[in-house]
Write an enzyme that holds these catalytic residues in place. Sequence first.
Site, PDB file in Angstrom:
ATOM      1  N   GLU A 186       0.805  -1.229   0.000  1.00  0.00           N
ATOM      2  CA  GLU A 186       0.000   0.000   0.000  1.00  0.00           C
ATOM      3  C   GLU A 186       0.836   1.276   0.000  1.00  0.00           C
ATOM      4  O   GLU A 186       0.377   2.330   0.444  1.00  0.00           O
ATOM      5  CB  GLU A 186      -0.997  -0.004   1.176  1.00  0.00           C
ATOM      6  N   GLU A 262      -5.730  -7.883  -1.288  1.00  0.00           N
ATOM      7  CA  GLU A 262      -6.140  -7.759   0.117  1.00  0.00           C
ATOM      8  C   GLU A 262      -7.545  -7.196   0.133  1.00  0.00           C
ATOM      9  O   GLU A 262      -7.848  -6.208  -0.540  1.00  0.00           O
ATOM     10  CB  GLU A 262      -5.196  -6.861   0.917  1.00  0.00           C
ATOM     11  N   ARG A 384     -14.619  -1.304   4.034  1.00  0.00           N
ATOM     12  CA  ARG A 384     -14.309  -0.344   2.973  1.00  0.00           C
ATOM     13  C   ARG A 384     -14.362  -1.073   1.640  1.00  0.00           C
ATOM     14  O   ARG A 384     -14.198  -2.281   1.632  1.00  0.00           O
ATOM     15  CB  ARG A 384     -12.924   0.288   3.187  1.00  0.00           C
TER      16      ARG A 384
END
Length: 669
Positions: A186, A262, A384
């Site tokens: 990330e 992920e 999310r």
Amino acid sequence: AALLWGTILLGCSCGPGPPRVGAAPLLAATYVLDDADGLGREFDGIGAVSGGGATSRLLVNYQEPYRSQILDYLFKPNFGASLHILKVEIGGDAQSTDGTEPSHMHYENDENYFRGYEWWLMKEAKKRNPKIKLIGLPWAFPGWIGKGENWPYDYPDITAYYIVSWILGAKQYHDLDIDYIGIWNERAFSSKYIKLLRYTLDKHGLEQVRIIASDRLWEPISFVMLIDSELHGVVDVIGAHYPGTKTVQNALLTGKKLWSSEDYSTFNNDVGAGCWARILNQNYVNGNMTSTIAWNLVASYYEQLPFGRCGLMTAQEPWSGHYKVESPIWITAHTTQFTQPGWSYLQVDGHLEGGGSFVALTDGLGNLTIIIETMSHNHSKCIRPPLPNFSVIPQRATFYLRGSFYMVEALQVWHSRLDFESGNSSLFQQLHPVKVWRGRFSLDLNVDEVYTLTTLKTERKCGFPEPPPPQPFPSSYKDDFNIRNPPFSEAPNFADQTGVFEYFVNASDPGDHVFTLRQVVVQRPITWVSDADQTVSVIGNFKWVNMTVTCDIYIEKPRDGGVFIAGRVDNGGIYVRRTKGVFFWVFADGTYRVTGDLAGEEILMKGLSGVRDNAWHTLTLNIQGNSASGLLNGYPLWENVTVSKPRNGWAALGTRSFEFAQFDNFHVE
């Protein structure tokens, strides 16, 4: 006439109650499954992440048989989750969500392939499923890689050497073949580094290791691959995180495998199961993603750390042996027990007319698996991204099997229904087979259900006797660290939040402190989040209010070195910098402090202690109600310090900076 008795039974047995008398007729729609014109994308498997960070920390300390039972539920084929992929953090000595994981190279001249627990976990997974695919991904890096800069790409040859060393060590010391390697979780990627990583892999005979990039968003990696043919040639998989089941045009144009590398990260109740069921299907239906990997594998970290219980199952009480097989485990089984990497998706639209989705996969040898989900909006929200509104209604789906599937006569049926009203969800139950008549069958689908229909007969729902009941962390806990050949590098139940605390053999000490716990990170790592400027490891029960913490301490750093013990510690993980509590510090310059925070800014008391470096001292911290006191070597040093906040929290120990220090004979009451 096509609705044979088996199907009618099925249709009635899965509804929420008696047949709808006089109700409006079900929405009916037909769907065709055909392989005559070729197949869709190759399926790469369903997996989960251990790490990012320290998510399996407490798992290793479970006693048998419970530890093996948990591992069976996760990895054993045709048993529970039956995962196809295990992705682990390549420890970088830095905070990576719920703790730090140790690096295989703390320092430039240091290599050790037995630190932490990911090696052990990968071996346990392989022991249960030799075909499981392994992925390594760094969240952070030891500080020496950046030569003082918080950036891993200034010296890309060093970073590539470091990562390839981890892959080689996995093989040399544990006989583990790593299948895929990532770049930097990330965070930014460097095209130059990715190309150099491929070159370094090939130079060491690791041509079979595939590269995933960039474990962030679809862009800019997809665009850069389209304009840089060399980069396009070395990246095998585009991995995006939390894509919301959608992809982008550039990613499709690359022609590469697309993964949700992920996803999930949601509290593991039935809404979490609904989230997982929806994205397992819709990541392919909407986004052409052929693998979905859950963060995280098992919630084996203190629940009050960030994202508590966001694992496929929960195992956060090694002291009691209690664990819980949560509903996401059985949702996983709906896909994993009936497919394998190397199968192919059928070319179907995959959207159900009444809402929900289906996918169909085949092994190319005549086997067919269909997975259907009808998750409603409010019962399938992931953490999310935000989920746009949609509706799902009861419906009748009729499937026509064509091509090589026309001759299928019956399909095995496995069913889950998430019941949000009574809480009596039915998970992964085998129902009567559905008869297929002239290539056709129908199913009545209700809301919040998952069906698997398959030609396979190998799958099963397995289980163990109930584990022991839950118990709080022991109210009296001691560790003298006296262990000659520890199975793991870290002492049980200590959860490092900045720095790394390892078992240490103090060869220079002939006395009582040969075996100690030592903080070993001496340079700020290349961080993933904002690690504290101090090191800290927490332990115990977050609900503790009154406590006495005692520990022998040894400051190794002259002049400005320092250590602390603490109680009522209220934070950790990605929020470690804002940690409050009651901290009792002693420093090598002979002073002491009592502070209300880890940063040391809220000073409650200070004075002289006479403590010096390179000598053992015993600290005792006593917190009762609104008052705290401290002892040095058994004698009162300070007392009656008023402490109002926080009201409760863990015990902890740590150091003033990234410095060597030792701890022994830890005791909390």
